[in-house]
Design an enzyme around this catalytic site. Structure first.
Site, mmCIF file in Angstrom:
data_model
loop_
_atom_site.group_PDB
_atom_site.id
_atom_site.type_symbol
_atom_site.label_atom_id
_atom_site.label_comp_id
_atom_site.label_asym_id
_atom_site.label_seq_id
_atom_site.Cartn_x
_atom_site.Cartn_y
_atom_site.Cartn_z
ATOM 1 N N ASN A 173 0.793 -1.233 0.000
ATOM 2 C CA ASN A 173 0.000 0.000 0.000
ATOM 3 C C ASN A 173 0.826 1.284 0.000
ATOM 4 O O ASN A 173 0.328 2.336 -0.372
ATOM 5 C CB ASN A 173 -1.023 0.004 1.146
ATOM 6 C CG ASN A 173 -0.388 -0.098 2.505
ATOM 7 O OD1 ASN A 173 0.782 -0.461 2.622
ATOM 8 N ND2 ASN A 173 -1.140 0.210 3.532
ATOM 9 N N ASP A 242 11.206 -16.525 3.356
ATOM 10 C CA ASP A 242 11.972 -17.204 4.410
ATOM 11 C C ASP A 242 13.469 -17.165 4.132
ATOM 12 O O ASP A 242 14.283 -17.036 5.045
ATOM 13 C CB ASP A 242 11.528 -18.668 4.553
ATOM 14 C CG ASP A 242 10.154 -18.780 5.209
ATOM 15 O OD1 ASP A 242 9.612 -17.728 5.612
ATOM 16 O OD2 ASP A 242 9.628 -19.901 5.299
ATOM 17 N N GLY A 257 3.640 -5.139 7.080
ATOM 18 C CA GLY A 257 2.661 -5.943 6.368
ATOM 19 C C GLY A 257 1.609 -6.458 7.335
ATOM 20 O O GLY A 257 1.413 -5.904 8.421
ATOM 21 N N GLU A 276 5.988 -3.764 11.717
ATOM 22 C CA GLU A 276 4.820 -2.887 11.705
ATOM 23 C C GLU A 276 3.708 -3.661 11.014
ATOM 24 O O GLU A 276 3.722 -3.828 9.801
ATOM 25 C CB GLU A 276 5.132 -1.580 10.960
ATOM 26 C CG GLU A 276 6.271 -0.778 11.575
ATOM 27 C CD GLU A 276 5.941 -0.226 12.942
ATOM 28 O OE1 GLU A 276 4.766 -0.227 13.344
ATOM 29 O OE2 GLU A 276 6.880 0.202 13.637
ATOM 30 N N CYS A 310 -2.976 0.869 7.088
ATOM 31 C CA CYS A 310 -2.997 0.238 8.411
ATOM 32 C C CYS A 310 -3.571 1.213 9.427
ATOM 33 O O CYS A 310 -4.139 0.812 10.429
ATOM 34 C CB CYS A 310 -1.598 -0.216 8.810
ATOM 35 S SG CYS A 310 -0.430 1.121 8.841
HETATM 36 N N1 LIG Z 1 1.668 -1.155 10.772
HETATM 37 C C1 LIG Z 1 2.099 -0.653 9.632
HETATM 38 O O1 LIG Z 1 3.023 0.170 9.591
HETATM 39 C C2 LIG Z 1 1.474 -1.042 8.349
HETATM 40 C C3 LIG Z 1 0.842 -2.260 8.216
HETATM 41 N N2 LIG Z 1 0.323 -2.630 7.008
HETATM 42 C C4 LIG Z 1 -0.407 -3.878 6.935
HETATM 43 O O2 LIG Z 1 -0.039 -4.573 5.749
HETATM 44 C C5 LIG Z 1 -1.137 -5.343 5.294
HETATM 45 C C6 LIG Z 1 -1.359 -5.090 3.832
HETATM 46 O O3 LIG Z 1 -0.181 -5.234 3.112
HETATM 47 P P1 LIG Z 1 0.184 -6.583 2.352
HETATM 48 O O4 LIG Z 1 1.251 -6.240 1.355
HETATM 49 O O5 LIG Z 1 -1.050 -7.256 1.859
HETATM 50 O O6 LIG Z 1 0.789 -7.429 3.540
HETATM 51 P P2 LIG Z 1 1.484 -8.872 3.499
HETATM 52 O O7 LIG Z 1 1.762 -9.241 4.898
HETATM 53 O O8 LIG Z 1 0.710 -9.787 2.653
HETATM 54 O O9 LIG Z 1 2.852 -8.604 2.714
HETATM 55 C C7 LIG Z 1 3.795 -7.709 3.196
HETATM 56 C C8 LIG Z 1 5.126 -8.026 2.573
HETATM 57 O O10 LIG Z 1 5.575 -9.288 3.061
HETATM 58 C C9 LIG Z 1 5.971 -10.087 1.965
HETATM 59 N N3 LIG Z 1 5.878 -11.496 2.352
HETATM 60 C C10 LIG Z 1 4.893 -12.377 2.098
HETATM 61 N N4 LIG Z 1 5.194 -13.582 2.638
HETATM 62 C C11 LIG Z 1 6.398 -13.456 3.238
HETATM 63 C C12 LIG Z 1 7.245 -14.330 3.967
HETATM 64 N N5 LIG Z 1 6.921 -15.600 4.202
HETATM 65 N N6 LIG Z 1 8.407 -13.842 4.434
HETATM 66 C C13 LIG Z 1 8.763 -12.560 4.232
HETATM 67 N N7 LIG Z 1 8.000 -11.688 3.542
HETATM 68 C C14 LIG Z 1 6.830 -12.124 3.060
HETATM 69 C C15 LIG Z 1 5.059 -9.651 0.865
HETATM 70 O O11 LIG Z 1 5.533 -10.067 -0.389
HETATM 71 P P3 LIG Z 1 4.494 -10.520 -1.552
HETATM 72 O O12 LIG Z 1 3.741 -9.292 -1.916
HETATM 73 O O13 LIG Z 1 5.386 -11.007 -2.613
HETATM 74 O O14 LIG Z 1 3.621 -11.580 -0.965
HETATM 75 C C16 LIG Z 1 5.104 -8.153 1.054
HETATM 76 O O15 LIG Z 1 6.279 -7.614 0.526
HETATM 77 C C17 LIG Z 1 -2.301 -4.917 6.152
HETATM 78 O O16 LIG Z 1 -2.535 -5.869 7.147
HETATM 79 C C18 LIG Z 1 -1.841 -3.621 6.774
HETATM 80 O O17 LIG Z 1 -2.463 -3.316 7.977
HETATM 81 C C19 LIG Z 1 0.430 -1.831 5.921
HETATM 82 C C20 LIG Z 1 1.065 -0.613 6.004
HETATM 83 C C21 LIG Z 1 1.586 -0.099 7.235
HETATM 84 O O1 LIG Z 2 -0.309 1.640 5.616
HETATM 85 C C1 LIG Z 2 -0.436 2.616 6.254
HETATM 86 O O2 LIG Z 2 -1.449 2.859 6.873
HETATM 87 C C2 LIG Z 2 0.599 3.681 6.256
HETATM 88 O O3 LIG Z 2 1.616 3.354 7.118
HETATM 89 C C3 LIG Z 2 -0.123 4.932 6.572
HETATM 90 O O4 LIG Z 2 0.619 6.061 6.577
HETATM 91 P P1 LIG Z 2 -0.211 7.396 6.893
HETATM 92 O O5 LIG Z 2 -1.096 7.084 8.044
HETATM 93 O O6 LIG Z 2 0.811 8.425 7.231
HETATM 94 O O7 LIG Z 2 -0.985 7.707 5.663
#
Ligand SMILES: NC(=O)C1=CN([C@@H]2O[C@H](COP(=O)(O)OP(=O)(O)OC[C@H]3O[C@@H](n4cnc5c(N)ncnc54)[C@H](OP(=O)(O)O)[C@@H]3O)[C@@H](O)[C@H]2O)C=CC1
Ligand SMILES: O=C(O)[C@H](O)COP(=O)(O)O
Length: 510
Positions: A173, A242, A257, A276, A310
């Site tokens: 995102n 991994d 993620g 995060e 997030c």
């Molecule tokens: N707290 C925070 O700061 C934030 C949290 N998020 C959270 O992220 C999520 C959405 O993002 P999304 O991309 O779908 O999240 P994912 O957890 O699906 O993926 C995050 C990253 O991890 C990678 N990944 C997947 N499997 C593995 C593994 N086994 N080992 C290491 N890396 C791996 C993904 O690669 P690939 O795409 O190739 O699967 C991607 O680059 C939401 O839950 C959101 O809340 C988002 C932004 C900010």
């Molecule tokens: O994925 C998310 O929510 C980002 O970390 C958000 O950043 P922002 O709250 O500053 O837009």
């Protein structure tokens, strides 16, 4: 061909347009010959970008070269590392208009928001370059005579040193900003960065890496082995994740993620983790809230980028006396949001994938099955991955959407008897990223904030990670450690102390 040679160098402009991996300081195609497509969320049949499917051998080669390069990079003076980051920021700024459509195509973010993300990352890199000097140039001296039974004959010089090679894994995102928030502090602090982009958003992350790579090339020349200090290793997370996070040469992981992060953390050995993860950020609306402010913050907080943040407001707890008014006013504003293509800067565009859209729909249907309903002005409507924004009212406390992350443009409203009840419900959630409290009473706001289990509580404002110098962290399943420029610099370094043993106690005079 684009307007920027360094950006063209990162992809096969004369052929398929696929982006290269960056291993040992060189752009390469994967030896497997395989590429990974990212599809446009809005047109699921259309390919937005292609990246390399890197092999285990390529990952090993990237780590070996990074380990060697980091030993030289950590000896590049702190100020010069900052200059290189600032130069990378300038490349990025110049290419913002070319990179924004790449983000839009890959992750369906409006052109305006995509461009804002690029510029936000320019600011982040520049700020990081300067903050690294402030944070890392100063250590401390600890004297032994502070501790009982000791004289002043031992002086401990305390400094912060880099960790080694940091695996940097951003989510889809914010494929540029959340990559930059890892790469910038990692490099500024003297580490190597092993970047694994999200599969949806990989070309966007690759564009940022191209800017950093070019700034390194400008400083060290195209054949220097120090260029290996930043690698871009592409591939599906489930296939290569991994290998990256458990690699013997990985000194730390910085991951953003979803719940994947929990399994990544469980598998990791004795290395630091900056995690995060997801959130289910609640907004608590008290009897004395400023309704106009509350409504506008909730709409902005919940529906920006289709709710795929997030830090989106994900559930609203409103006391009975304001419930009808707040729900009605939010629904009026939500009904006025534009829905369509991200290229047209619509307020709401497609969510990232079919599986995400299916999950959002299942949460809506569960909420309705448990007594909730779409507000009459915001009916449920879906076309492929495009979901119209929905206010769900009368949501039961037992509905799954009150405690799981929807990551989409639907917002549940729960009526509560009191703020105490809202706090109890908010705290019963497994997440604890951010929370908002809306009340005109400053003292009350602080008391409520103190009682909410969240890494950050916003008073009279929607949740937000930014500005990027703020500390950002979650409790419970929302993460480990803090992000934010200074906090990432601290997370990506460790303390080393050097003790001077004097032959006899020595007390310094002015
Ligand atoms: N707290 C925070 O700061 C934030 C949290 N998020 C959270 O992220 C999520 C959405 O993002 P999304 O991309 O779908 O999240 P994912 O957890 O699906 O993926 C995050 C990253 O991890 C990678 N990944 C997947 N499997 C593995 C593994 N086994 N080992 C290491 N890396 C791996 C993904 O690669 P690939 O795409 O190739 O699967 C991607 O680059 C939401 O839950 C959101 O809340 C988002 C932004 C900010
Ligand atoms: O994925 C998310 O929510 C980002 O970390 C958000 O950043 P922002 O709250 O500053 O837009």
């Amino acid at each position: 061909m684009g307007a920027h040679k360094w950006l063209d160098a990162a992809r096969d402009v004369d052929g398929t347009g696929e982006y290269y991996a960056l291993i040992a300081g060189k752009y390469i195609k994967a030896s497997s010959g395989q590429t990974i497509p990212a599809y446009k969320p809005q047109e699921p049949e259309a390919v937005a970008s292609l990246v390399q499917a890197c092999s285990a051998a390529e990952i090993d080669a990237a780590f070996a070269a990074a380990t060697a390069a980091q030993k030289k990079w950590r000896c590049v003076p702190l100020w010069k590392r900052g200059v290189i980051l600032k130069n990378a920021a300038q490349y990025l700024r110049a290419a913002a208009d070319e990179i924004a459509p790449v983000i839009t195509a890959e992750v369906s973010k409006s052109i305006k928001a995509a461009r804002d993300e690029v510029i936000r990352t320019v600011d982040l890199l520049e700020y990081t370059a300067e903050e690294a000097i402030r944070v890392l140039s100063v250590g401390e001296m600890v004297t032994s005579d502070a501790f009982p039974h000791n004289g002043r004959n031992k002086l401990s010089l305390v400094q912060r040193v880099p960790l080694g090679t940091i695996t940097c894994i951003p989510p889809f995102n914010y494929p540029i900003n959340l990559a930059g928030s890892k790469i910038g502090p990692a490099l500024a602090a003297g580490n190597a960065a092993m970047v694994k982009p999200p599969s949806s958003g990989a070309a966007s992350t690759a564009s940022l890496c191209a800017a950093v790579h070019q700034a390194l090339v400008d400083e060290f020349g195209p054949d220097s082995d120090i260029l290996a200090v930043m690698s871009l290793v592409t591939g599906r997370g489930r296939e290569i994740g991994d290998l990256l996070t458990t690699h013997p040469s990985a000194a730390a992981t910085s991951f953003t993620g979803g719940s994947t992060g929990i399994s990544v953390a469980k598998k990791a050995g004795m290395i630091p983790m900056q995690m995060e993860l997801g959130g289910n950020d609640p907004a608590v609306v008290a009897e004395d809230a400023d309704v106009a402010l509350t409504v506008s913050q909730i709409v902005k907080g919940a529906f920006s980028y289709q709710g795929q943040r997030c830090t989106a407001v994900k559930v609203v707890f409103v006391v009975e006396s304001l419930y009808d008014e707040v729900v009605a006013k939010v629904a009026d504003k939500v009904a006025a949001l534009t829905v369509g293509r991200p290229e047209d800067n619509s307020d709401i565009a497609a969510v990232i994938s079919k599986s995400s859209a299916d999950w959002i729909q299942s949460l809506f249907e569960d909420a309705v099955a448990k007594g909730g309903n779409a507000h009459a002005k915001t009916p449920w409507k879906r076309e492929n991955n495009l979901i119209w924004p929905v206010v769900i009212e009368n949501v039961s406390k037992d509905a799954t959407i009150t405690h799981e992350e929807q990551f989409g443009p639907i917002l549940p409203f729960v009526k509560v008897a009191s703020v105490d009840e809202a706090i109890e419900l908010a705290n019963s959630c497994k997440f604890g990223l951010q929370a908002s409290v809306f009340t005109k009473g400053a003292e009350r706001a602080i008391q409520i904030a103190d009682r909410l289990e969240a890494g950050t509580v916003q008073i009279n404002g929607a949740p937000s990670r930014g500005p990027d110098n703020f500390p950002f962290q979650g409790t419970k399943e929302s993460g480990i450690g803090s992000q934010g420029v200074k906090y990432s610099l601290l997370a990506m370094t460790k303390i080393k102390s050097t003790v001077i043993n004097l032959p006899e106690p020595s007390y310094s005079v002015a």
